[in-house]
Each structure stands twice: as C-alpha cells, then as structure tokens.
Write a protein that holds these residues in place. Sequence first.
Motif, PDB file in Angstrom:
ATOM      1  N   THR A   1       0.851  -1.186   0.000  1.00 40.90           N
ATOM      2  CA  THR A   1       0.000   0.000   0.000  1.00 40.90           C
ATOM      3  C   THR A   1       0.884   1.233   0.000  1.00 40.90           C
ATOM      4  N   LEU A   2       0.297   2.395  -0.287  1.00 40.07           N
ATOM      5  CA  LEU A   2       1.084   3.630  -0.401  1.00 40.07           C
ATOM      6  C   LEU A   2       1.421   4.139   0.998  1.00 40.07           C
ATOM      7  N   SER A   3       2.550   3.704   1.534  1.00 43.53           N
ATOM      8  CA  SER A   3       2.908   4.116   2.893  1.00 43.53           C
ATOM      9  C   SER A   3       4.334   3.705   3.220  1.00 43.53           C
ATOM     10  N   SER A   4       5.023   4.579   3.935  1.00 42.45           N
ATOM     11  CA  SER A   4       6.247   4.143   4.602  1.00 42.45           C
ATOM     12  C   SER A   4       5.803   3.361   5.851  1.00 42.45           C
ATOM     13  N   HIS A   5       6.719   2.928   6.702  1.00 47.00           N
ATOM     14  CA  HIS A   5       6.286   1.961   7.717  1.00 47.00           C
ATOM     15  C   HIS A   5       7.164   1.969   8.958  1.00 47.00           C
ATOM     16  N   ALA A   6       7.538   3.180   9.413  1.00 41.50           N
ATOM     17  CA  ALA A   6       8.239   3.260  10.698  1.00 41.50           C
ATOM     18  C   ALA A   6       7.231   2.937  11.792  1.00 41.50           C
ATOM     19  N   MET A   7       7.536   1.938  12.605  1.00 42.30           N
ATOM     20  CA  MET A   7       6.620   1.609  13.702  1.00 42.30           C
ATOM     21  C   MET A   7       7.257   2.062  15.006  1.00 42.30           C
ATOM     22  N   THR A   8       6.589   2.996  15.677  1.00 47.27           N
ATOM     23  CA  THR A   8       7.107   3.543  16.929  1.00 47.27           C
ATOM     24  C   THR A   8       7.094   2.455  17.997  1.00 47.27           C
ATOM     25  N   ARG A   9       7.691   2.803  19.116  1.00 45.93           N
ATOM     26  CA  ARG A   9       7.726   1.854  20.229  1.00 45.93           C
ATOM     27  C   ARG A   9       6.304   1.465  20.671  1.00 45.93           C
ATOM     28  N   GLY A  10       5.379   2.439  20.629  1.00 48.96           N
ATOM     29  CA  GLY A  10       3.991   2.153  21.014  1.00 48.96           C
ATOM     30  C   GLY A  10       3.370   1.111  20.091  1.00 48.96           C
ATOM     31  N   ALA A  11       3.650   1.235  18.788  1.00 52.71           N
ATOM     32  CA  ALA A  11       3.114   0.264  17.823  1.00 52.71           C
ATOM     33  C   ALA A  11       3.716  -1.114  18.078  1.00 52.71           C
ATOM     34  N   VAL A  12       5.031  -1.146  18.293  1.00 44.86           N
ATOM     35  CA  VAL A  12       5.704  -2.436  18.489  1.00 44.86           C
ATOM     36  C   VAL A  12       5.250  -3.081  19.802  1.00 44.86           C
ATOM     37  N   MET A  13       4.982  -2.231  20.795  1.00 46.87           N
ATOM     38  CA  MET A  13       4.482  -2.743  22.078  1.00 46.87           C
ATOM     39  C   MET A  13       3.183  -3.533  21.856  1.00 46.87           C
ATOM     40  N   GLN A  14       2.298  -2.985  21.028  1.00 50.44           N
ATOM     41  CA  GLN A  14       1.042  -3.686  20.744  1.00 50.44           C
ATOM     42  C   GLN A  14       1.318  -5.000  20.009  1.00 50.44           C
ATOM     43  N   LEU A  15       2.186  -4.941  18.991  1.00 55.03           N
ATOM     44  CA  LEU A  15       2.468  -6.156  18.211  1.00 55.03           C
ATOM     45  C   LEU A  15       3.098  -7.234  19.088  1.00 55.03           C
TER      46      LEU A  15
ATOM     47  N   PRO B   1      15.501  -0.746  25.944  1.00 48.00           N
ATOM     48  CA  PRO B   1      14.320  -1.600  26.077  1.00 48.00           C
ATOM     49  C   PRO B   1      13.333  -0.987  27.073  1.00 48.00           C
ATOM     50  N   MET B   2      12.077  -0.917  26.685  1.00 54.63           N
ATOM     51  CA  MET B   2      11.057  -0.292  27.539  1.00 54.63           C
ATOM     52  C   MET B   2       9.724  -0.975  27.274  1.00 54.63           C
ATOM     53  N   ASN B   3       8.960  -1.194  28.297  1.00 53.38           N
ATOM     54  CA  ASN B   3       7.647  -1.821  28.145  1.00 53.38           C
ATOM     55  C   ASN B   3       7.748  -3.137  27.380  1.00 53.38           C
ATOM     56  N   GLY B   4       8.845  -3.871  27.601  1.00 49.23           N
ATOM     57  CA  GLY B   4       9.009  -5.172  26.949  1.00 49.23           C
ATOM     58  C   GLY B   4       9.429  -5.088  25.497  1.00 49.23           C
ATOM     59  N   VAL B   5       9.793  -3.884  25.017  1.00 52.39           N
ATOM     60  CA  VAL B   5      10.097  -3.715  23.595  1.00 52.39           C
ATOM     61  C   VAL B   5      11.532  -3.222  23.430  1.00 52.39           C
ATOM     62  N   PRO B   6      12.372  -3.936  22.632  1.00 52.14           N
ATOM     63  CA  PRO B   6      13.765  -3.519  22.511  1.00 52.14           C
ATOM     64  C   PRO B   6      13.984  -2.263  21.667  1.00 52.14           C
ATOM     65  N   GLY B   7      13.047  -1.875  20.825  1.00 47.94           N
ATOM     66  CA  GLY B   7      13.264  -0.693  19.984  1.00 47.94           C
ATOM     67  C   GLY B   7      12.102  -0.493  19.043  1.00 47.94           C
ATOM     68  N   MET B   8      12.398  -0.005  17.824  1.00 48.85           N
ATOM     69  CA  MET B   8      11.331   0.160  16.838  1.00 48.85           C
ATOM     70  C   MET B   8      11.570  -0.767  15.646  1.00 48.85           C
ATOM     71  N   MET B   9      10.593  -0.841  14.747  1.00 43.80           N
ATOM     72  CA  MET B   9      10.684  -1.742  13.594  1.00 43.80           C
ATOM     73  C   MET B   9      10.205  -1.011  12.341  1.00 43.80           C
ATOM     74  N   GLY B  10      10.668  -1.483  11.194  1.00 40.71           N
ATOM     75  CA  GLY B  10      10.231  -0.873   9.931  1.00 40.71           C
ATOM     76  C   GLY B  10       9.828  -1.920   8.914  1.00 40.71           C
ATOM     77  N   THR B  11       9.075  -2.905   9.347  1.00 37.83           N
ATOM     78  CA  THR B  11       8.652  -3.989   8.441  1.00 37.83           C
ATOM     79  C   THR B  11       7.798  -3.437   7.301  1.00 37.83           C
ATOM     80  N   ARG B  12       8.004  -3.940   6.109  1.00 34.99           N
ATOM     81  CA  ARG B  12       7.214  -3.458   4.964  1.00 34.99           C
ATOM     82  C   ARG B  12       5.748  -3.838   5.119  1.00 34.99           C
ATOM     83  N   ARG B  13       4.893  -2.990   4.559  1.00 32.46           N
ATOM     84  CA  ARG B  13       3.458  -3.133   4.799  1.00 32.46           C
ATOM     85  C   ARG B  13       2.866  -4.418   4.229  1.00 32.46           C
ATOM     86  N   HIS B  14       3.370  -4.885   3.093  1.00 36.02           N
ATOM     87  CA  HIS B  14       2.748  -6.099   2.549  1.00 36.02           C
ATOM     88  C   HIS B  14       2.992  -7.283   3.482  1.00 36.02           C
TER      89      HIS B  14
END
Length: 386
Positions: free
Chosen positions: A43-57, A92-105
């Motif tokens: 999809t038309l989007s970059s994909h930086a996932m903040t720590r909050g997003a990664v925390m959910q995943l 590492p915070m809230n159980g998350v080591p950092g951020m992720m940039g996985t592609r959207r597909h």
Amino acid sequence: MRSETFDAVVIGARCAGASVAMLMAKQGMSVLCVDRDEAGTDTLSSHAMTRGAVMQLERWGVAQRLMAHDTPWIGRSTFHFGDEVIPVDLRPMNGVPGMMGTRRHITDRVLAEAAAEAGAELRYRCAFRDVLREGSGRVTGVILSDPLGRTYDVSAGLVVGADGLRSTVARRLGAPVTRQGINALTHIYAYVRGMPLADNHAFFAKGLSVGVLPTNGGQSCVIASVRPESFRGLRATMTETEALRHLASETNAELGVMMNDAEIVGVPKVFGGHVGRMHQAAGPGWALVGDAGYFRDPVTAHGMTDAFRDAEVLARAAASGTDQALSDFAAARDAVTKDIWTLTDRLAAFDMPVTEVRDLFLWLSAAMRDEQAWMQDRFSLKAIAA
Ligand SMILES: Cc1cc2nc3c(=O)[nH]c(=O)nc-3n(C[C@H](O)[C@H](O)[C@H](O)COP(=O)(O)OP(=O)(O)OC[C@H]3O[C@@H](n4cnc5c(N)ncnc54)[C@H](O)[C@@H]3O)c2cc1C
C-alpha cells in the motif's frame, strides 16, 4: 438474495481492520473482515513503527512473526536538525527492545493471518457498498459486493469502518467531521540498496525532511517530505528519482552523496498530501478506526501506532456490547490523540526554522511517552491472551 449474520463486520483488512478483527475474534465474537484488495498486497505508505506500535504487536504475539521475515530491530534513532545531531538510544522499555520498519505487505498479511487464526473470517476482493439501518437510524449491517459485482447483505451488531483515508464507510454513515487540519505535505519514498546508514535517521532542513529507515531484505526506505508547491516545481524539470536524490542533497550534503552512490530500486512513490481530518469515531451500531476515523499528515509517522492503539480500545468496547462503551472509545481516542494532532498539523506547514522543528519533535517524543504509559495502564491489567 444471499444474507449472513455476524457480531461484527469490519471493512478494510490492513493494520487497523485486521487488528480489530483479530482482537474481537479473540474475545469470542463472530467477525467478518473484508477488503476490496487482494491479500498480501502493498500500500502507499512508509512503515516506521514507533515503540507504542511495536508494544502492541509484541503483546499480540505478532512482532515475533514479523522478525521471522528478516525485519531488523532498530535500536537507535538519530535526528539531524541542520548541524545539530541528536542520537536517541532506544533502551528496552515496556518489553520492547526498539522500533521496527517492516514493509506493509508483510505486516498487513501477518496481521490478517493472525485474525484468521483467532477465528475471524477474512474475505478479499469484496467491496463495501452501503450500510443497512433500522427505522431508528441505528446501523444494522452492510451491503457488500463480490468480485463479479453481485451485491448481498450482511447483518451485524457492529459495523467497523477501517477502510482508510478516503473511507466510503464514513461517507455512507454521514460520520461528522469533528476536526480539520490546515497543512499537508507531499511525501516521496523509495527502497534503496547500499545505504551505509545503520539504524533510523531523520534529516531536517528548512521546509524539508528525509527519513532513512532500515527495512526487510537489507534495503532502506528513504522518504522525503516537502511542501506540495515545492514538489510541483521540482517535478516540472525532474523525474521522481531525480527529485528524491535532489531533496536528499538539499536536506543534507552528506546524505546527498550517499543517495547518489546507492541504488534506488524501482520508481519512487508519491503521496501528494491531504490535510488532517478527524471523524466522530462511533455511533449507534458503528465505529471508525485507523485512517478512516483519524488521519493526520504522515510527517510524524504515527498512523500505524494510532491504528494498533485504537483497535484494542475498540475491540474491548465491542466485546462489552453497549453504546456507552462505543462512546467511551470515541472519547478516549480524541483525548489520547490531542497533542500529536496539534503538533503534526503545525509541523506539516514546514514554514518554521529548524530549531522550531526540533522543539516540535521533542514535544512529539514526550507525547509518545505519555501515549505509551496510557496504553500500558489501560491494556496491561486485562491483556488479551495472544
Ligand atoms: C506516504 C505515507 C507514509 C506513511 N508513513 C508512515 C510511517 O512511517 N509510519 C506509520 O505509522 N504510518 C505511516 N503512514 C500512515 C499509515 O499508512 C496509515 O496510518 C495506515 O495505513 C492506516 O491503516 P488503515 O488500516 O487505517 O488504512 P489502510 O492501510 O489505508 O487500509 C484500508 C483498507 O481498506 C480497504 N478498502 C477501502 N475501501 C474499501 C471498500 N469500499 N470496500 C472494501 N475494502 C475497502 C483498502 O483496500 C485497504 O486495504 C504513512 C502514510 C503515507 C500516505
């Protein structure tokens, strides 16, 4: 005519729709989640996932699956405000080591698979046409169409619009617009092989920014953001590839050299821009989540975080099954997004000195810490089993 019944029907099966479908199904609801696209598309989007997003995943057991797709963990973000360089180590915070940039597909497909495993029914190449209502105006279901254009009804206790920025669901519902932004930037991005930068970098000059995000397969996603009229001026004389290289060197000379030496894979993609817009998030028998409910300029790279956070608040409200719970979801979304909305719209003007951009990013950083604390507080006691 064919007709079916579910507890909830979700329109849109990407980061907002697949997440809310998964979470509702995990709570025992019968859920149909449809998308007019094919499964597993980009999809038309970059994909930086903040720590909050990664925390959910992480909490949903999805982050581990994304790592299996050669997704790098990002342990440091470096901000270059002109000559001022601010490295931020992501401890590492809230159980998350950092951020992720996985592609959207990949992310969207993995979330949809998790939704199906949780018991939701996923249906692709299936388009939403309209809502069904009872005499009181309460929404009671949807009209869908199959790949041959044949329409059929689906009854549902809850209709969720997760159909993105240009949401047809919001339009058909007549969902009121509760907030409108002023500013919008144009964003151009491409995948690049051979960038020597490790970790996440964001470069700023007056009226310009370029982000470099390590992603799958050893490539980097390079995204430049600029005022729309400036971009139109560039495109009068340059291809998209030339424009991206030019914006990189205008933002930072060293970055320009790196981009000239690197290989841009394919033709860069362009998002022309759209001002921020917030819809009322819920009403009798319906709710909106993700960009369908709340869109602001991508310059703060926060859309997926919004989608994951609100998907969980909405799924819990849906499981409780009351209109009051849906109203509470809407109020919670409005409260938690207030600061990020305001600073994003200000930033998207890109008319300020770089020192003000830096101050806005410091505000963003504080707002994201508050948001993570809010999510920890709200979600940890009643974590939905992965
Ligand atoms: C250039 C750009 C860069 C970005 N960079 C970032 C970033 O780095 N980090 C970040 O967090 N966010 C970023 N975002 C924002 C992010 O892309 C969105 O917030 C996110 O995609 C919202 O997800 P969603 O599930 O709500 O909507 P979408 O991802 O738009 O998905 C909506 C789905 O609904 C389906 N649909 C639409 N209409 C219908 C219909 N009538 N019937 C059936 N299905 C339908 C579509 O096919 C689509 O699959 C960026 C956005 C842009 C434009």
